[in-house]
Design an enzyme around this catalytic site. Sequence first.
Site, short mmCIF file in Angstrom:
data_model
loop_
_atom_site.label_atom_id
_atom_site.label_comp_id
_atom_site.label_asym_id
_atom_site.label_seq_id
_atom_site.Cartn_x
_atom_site.Cartn_y
_atom_site.Cartn_z
N PRO A 28 13.54 -1.97 -3.66
CA PRO A 28 15.12 -1.17 -3.52
C PRO A 28 16.69 -1.79 -4.00
O PRO A 28 16.67 -3.17 -4.21
CB PRO A 28 15.14 -1.21 -1.89
N THR A 59 8.99 -2.70 -9.79
CA THR A 59 9.82 -2.66 -11.03
C THR A 59 10.46 -3.01 -11.00
O THR A 59 11.24 -3.67 -9.41
CB THR A 59 10.31 -1.38 -11.71
N GLU A 76 4.32 0.34 -13.67
CA GLU A 76 3.55 1.42 -13.44
C GLU A 76 4.35 2.38 -13.90
O GLU A 76 5.52 2.59 -14.05
CB GLU A 76 3.46 1.51 -12.11
N PHE A 118 16.10 5.45 -20.01
CA PHE A 118 15.37 6.69 -21.02
C PHE A 118 15.75 7.95 -20.40
O PHE A 118 15.86 9.69 -20.94
CB PHE A 118 15.39 6.01 -21.94
N CYS A 168 13.17 5.68 -7.63
CA CYS A 168 13.12 4.60 -8.70
C CYS A 168 14.58 5.05 -9.71
O CYS A 168 15.23 4.22 -10.37
CB CYS A 168 12.34 4.64 -9.54
N ARG A 228 0.77 1.60 7.77
CA ARG A 228 0.30 2.37 6.80
C ARG A 228 -1.09 2.22 6.69
O ARG A 228 -2.06 2.78 6.35
CB ARG A 228 1.02 2.17 5.69
N ALA A 261 1.21 -1.41 -0.52
CA ALA A 261 -0.47 -0.35 0.68
C ALA A 261 0.88 1.57 0.41
O ALA A 261 0.96 2.10 0.84
CB ALA A 261 -0.61 0.04 1.16
N LEU A 313 12.62 -1.04 -17.03
CA LEU A 313 13.53 -0.03 -16.80
C LEU A 313 14.28 0.28 -17.62
O LEU A 313 14.49 1.65 -17.21
CB LEU A 313 14.56 -1.68 -17.40
N LYS A 338 17.45 3.86 -8.68
CA LYS A 338 17.45 1.95 -8.35
C LYS A 338 17.46 1.81 -9.65
O LYS A 338 18.25 0.10 -9.98
CB LYS A 338 16.68 1.80 -7.49
P1 NAD Z 1 6.64 1.64 -0.86
O1 NAD Z 1 7.50 0.99 -0.81
O2 NAD Z 1 5.97 2.96 -1.08
O3 NAD Z 1 5.49 0.66 -0.96
C1 NAD Z 1 5.98 -0.19 -0.92
C2 NAD Z 1 4.55 -1.25 -0.17
O4 NAD Z 1 4.97 -3.15 0.64
C3 NAD Z 1 5.85 -0.91 2.09
O5 NAD Z 1 4.22 -0.26 2.93
C4 NAD Z 1 5.71 -1.74 2.76
O6 NAD Z 1 5.21 -1.76 3.55
C5 NAD Z 1 5.03 -3.27 1.31
N1 NAD Z 1 5.79 -4.34 1.48
C6 NAD Z 1 6.55 -4.54 1.38
N2 NAD Z 1 6.35 -5.93 1.37
C7 NAD Z 1 5.42 -6.56 1.72
C8 NAD Z 1 4.80 -8.37 1.94
N3 NAD Z 1 5.49 -9.14 1.80
N4 NAD Z 1 3.66 -7.72 2.07
C9 NAD Z 1 2.34 -7.76 2.28
N5 NAD Z 1 3.24 -5.60 1.96
C10 NAD Z 1 4.00 -5.94 1.94
O7 NAD Z 1 6.88 2.03 -2.84
P2 NAD Z 1 6.20 1.98 -4.17
O8 NAD Z 1 7.01 3.27 -3.74
O9 NAD Z 1 5.49 2.29 -4.23
O10 NAD Z 1 7.76 0.88 -4.74
C11 NAD Z 1 6.69 0.37 -5.31
C12 NAD Z 1 6.77 -0.33 -6.33
O11 NAD Z 1 6.64 0.25 -7.76
C13 NAD Z 1 8.89 -0.85 -6.51
O12 NAD Z 1 9.14 -1.75 -7.27
C14 NAD Z 1 8.74 1.06 -7.40
O13 NAD Z 1 10.50 0.54 -8.13
C15 NAD Z 1 8.18 0.40 -8.33
N6 NAD Z 1 7.40 1.73 -9.19
C16 NAD Z 1 7.24 2.96 -7.49
C17 NAD Z 1 6.58 4.09 -9.03
C18 NAD Z 1 7.12 5.40 -7.80
O14 NAD Z 1 6.46 6.70 -8.46
N7 NAD Z 1 6.87 5.56 -6.25
C19 NAD Z 1 6.47 4.58 -9.82
C20 NAD Z 1 6.47 2.93 -11.13
C21 NAD Z 1 7.17 1.91 -10.26
C1 UGA Z 2 9.84 8.50 -12.74
C2 UGA Z 2 9.14 8.39 -14.24
O1 UGA Z 2 8.77 10.00 -14.54
C3 UGA Z 2 7.94 7.54 -14.16
O2 UGA Z 2 7.95 7.16 -15.62
C4 UGA Z 2 7.99 6.41 -13.69
O3 UGA Z 2 6.89 5.59 -13.70
C5 UGA Z 2 8.60 6.33 -12.15
O4 UGA Z 2 9.82 7.52 -12.17
C6 UGA Z 2 8.73 5.52 -11.44
O5 UGA Z 2 9.04 4.26 -11.55
O6 UGA Z 2 9.11 5.24 -10.29
P1 UGA Z 2 9.08 10.49 -11.11
O7 UGA Z 2 10.80 9.86 -9.80
O8 UGA Z 2 7.83 10.05 -9.43
O9 UGA Z 2 8.73 9.59 -12.11
O10 UGA Z 2 9.02 11.98 -11.15
P2 UGA Z 2 9.71 13.16 -12.27
O11 UGA Z 2 9.21 13.74 -12.91
O12 UGA Z 2 9.89 11.45 -13.56
O13 UGA Z 2 10.79 13.32 -12.03
C7 UGA Z 2 12.40 13.25 -11.16
C8 UGA Z 2 13.49 13.47 -10.82
O14 UGA Z 2 13.98 13.61 -12.27
C9 UGA Z 2 13.03 14.17 -10.10
O15 UGA Z 2 13.68 14.78 -9.16
C10 UGA Z 2 12.69 15.83 -11.31
O16 UGA Z 2 12.94 17.06 -10.03
C11 UGA Z 2 13.78 15.45 -12.07
N1 UGA Z 2 14.02 16.45 -13.14
C12 UGA Z 2 12.67 15.76 -14.09
C13 UGA Z 2 14.59 17.07 -13.99
O17 UGA Z 2 15.67 17.45 -12.99
N2 UGA Z 2 14.38 17.22 -14.93
C14 UGA Z 2 13.35 17.53 -15.59
O18 UGA Z 2 13.45 17.99 -16.80
C15 UGA Z 2 12.40 16.11 -15.16
#
Ligand code: NAD
Ligand code: UGA
Length: 471
Positions: A89, A128, A159, A224, A274, A38, A9, A219, A277
């Site tokens: 992570p 991811t 996502e 990119f 992200c 949470r 969540a 990835l 990582k």
């Molecule tokens: P997050 O740390 O906010 O959330 C992950 C949650 O999973 C935590 O609340 C944790 O307690 C829970 N969890 C872990 N192990 C568990 C288990 N075994 N059972 C139940 N709950 C469990 O992470 P996030 O930012 O939501 O990212 C999640 C994934 O999505 C990562 O792989 C990340 O790379 C990917 N992702 C993140 C974003 C973003 O914008 N944050 C965007 C696209 C993809």
């Molecule tokens: C990024 C990607 O944009 C999403 O498509 C992806 O799903 C996500 O990572 C993920 O996998 O977690 P996010 O990290 O939430 O999204 O935010 P961004 O808008 O991409 O910004 C990332 C970082 O780059 C920020 O620190 C932002 O300030 C910086 N940034 C962005 C710049 O310095 N210059 C730019 O032109 C754009």
Amino acid sequence: MVKICGIGAGYVGGPTMAVIALKCPSIEVAVVDISHSRISAWNSKKLPIYEPGLEEVVNQCRGKNLLFSTDVEKHVYEADIIFVSVNTPTKIRGLGAGKAADLTYWESAARMIADVSNSNKIVIEKSTVPVRTAEAIEKILTHNTNSKGIKYQILSNPEFLSEGTAIQDLLNPDRVLIGGNQDPEGLEAIQKLKAIYAHWVPEDRIITTNLWSAELSKLADNAFLAQRISSINAMSALCETTGAEVSQVSLALSKNTKIGPKFLNASVGFGGSCFQKDILNLVYICESNGLTEVANYWKEVIKVNDYQKSRFVHRVVTSMFNTVSGKKIAILGFAFKKDTSDTRKTPAIDVCKGLLGDNACLSIYDPRVTEEQIQKDLSMGDVEWDHPIHLQAVSSTVVKQVNVVGDPYEATRDAHGICILTEWDEFKTIDYERVYDKMEKPAFVFDGRNMLNVDKLREIGFIVYSIGRPL
Ligand code: NAD
Ligand code: UGA
């Protein structure tokens, strides 16, 4: 009624499941997490993450077809479709430390699914993950199915939302990617997931591929995007030494339809949980497959990002007569970008630690990040990606030099310099004349987001440094 269970969540699991519930009233969505705090926040008025529009979506569905629970096993048992959005992570110890993805959370979720399930399930990789993770997941899921006769279909549905615009991104995605096995059962599972998204996403935006292409595309996508930022940031360094202006270069590039306008803003460096990582994960996969040149190519994206952050610190210190020791510096913005309270891998951490390393006194203001979070981020040691053995810790005496305050005027009072580290809109409307009057002179502004009107600030009397512009 189809039942969905979302495991995890967090920033992804919470908003994605809430939007599915909103758009598919006939589907029951349970979001589960092992973190009690949470889940209780998701069930309260103050949600655990700040995201514009999220509260409205949750309020519309919670208690109807959306629920948040810590009863992970019950909801997994009942579900037909399970989205796994747990954190992945970078590993901090052992084989691949500093680069490889840590799949501990994913593995324990998969083991739990295998243990409690008593019916066929579609299990979806929303997190991811490294390419070919589905192969490993399948082994875990099927390790004890022989006795139960359960069939699992694994899909990759990465996502692409960005924080700060998550709800808009989810309501109106530019594409939804679904990867699955290309046999009849796999294709059927792909169609089932496609039917869920088809409630609100036009069909031509739903792309289907094999599993490995979907996993790798995520990835590649982040690599990119980050590469574009490092490219423009590398140009910004050249601009500063040649008299070119990076915003003008960005504008010129953006008009090339082959390049386009997005992700060309030079900055103090990219942050967020992200980009770094996922690139390190890609680097590790390339190295493991003997593709050293490819790995080195992507490593440079991170090296330039590190360079950009340290270049910024260097500029602050050298401009202020080679020392910031004992000087008050106002830090405006700590989140990794505007409209989020998330500080994971925010460039502000490295910049603040760099300035603290030169003995500065920091006064930090961010409209959404709590004092507790800032103190935690600055006191925690960080794992250096290139030297994972070496943990960089900041001592508690240094953290005493950090003051977190509630408004920008307090942060800047008696300060020698201001660093803008997040592009919050409200920083544009600060009364900079009032700020200037109360600062030590000469008063400096270091605009790490190129968001302020440099000419106006210089008219007031500030010495202004912004990224990629001549001094
Ligand atoms: P997050 O740390 O906010 O959330 C992950 C949650 O999973 C935590 O609340 C944790 O307690 C829970 N969890 C872990 N192990 C568990 C288990 N075994 N059972 C139940 N709950 C469990 O992470 P996030 O930012 O939501 O990212 C999640 C994934 O999505 C990562 O792989 C990340 O790379 C990917 N992702 C993140 C974003 C973003 O914008 N944050 C965007 C696209 C993809
Ligand atoms: C990024 C990607 O944009 C999403 O498509 C992806 O799903 C996500 O990572 C993920 O996998 O977690 P996010 O990290 O939430 O999204 O935010 P961004 O808008 O991409 O910004 C990332 C970082 O780059 C920020 O620190 C932002 O300030 C910086 N940034 C962005 C710049 O310095 N210059 C730019 O032109 C754009």
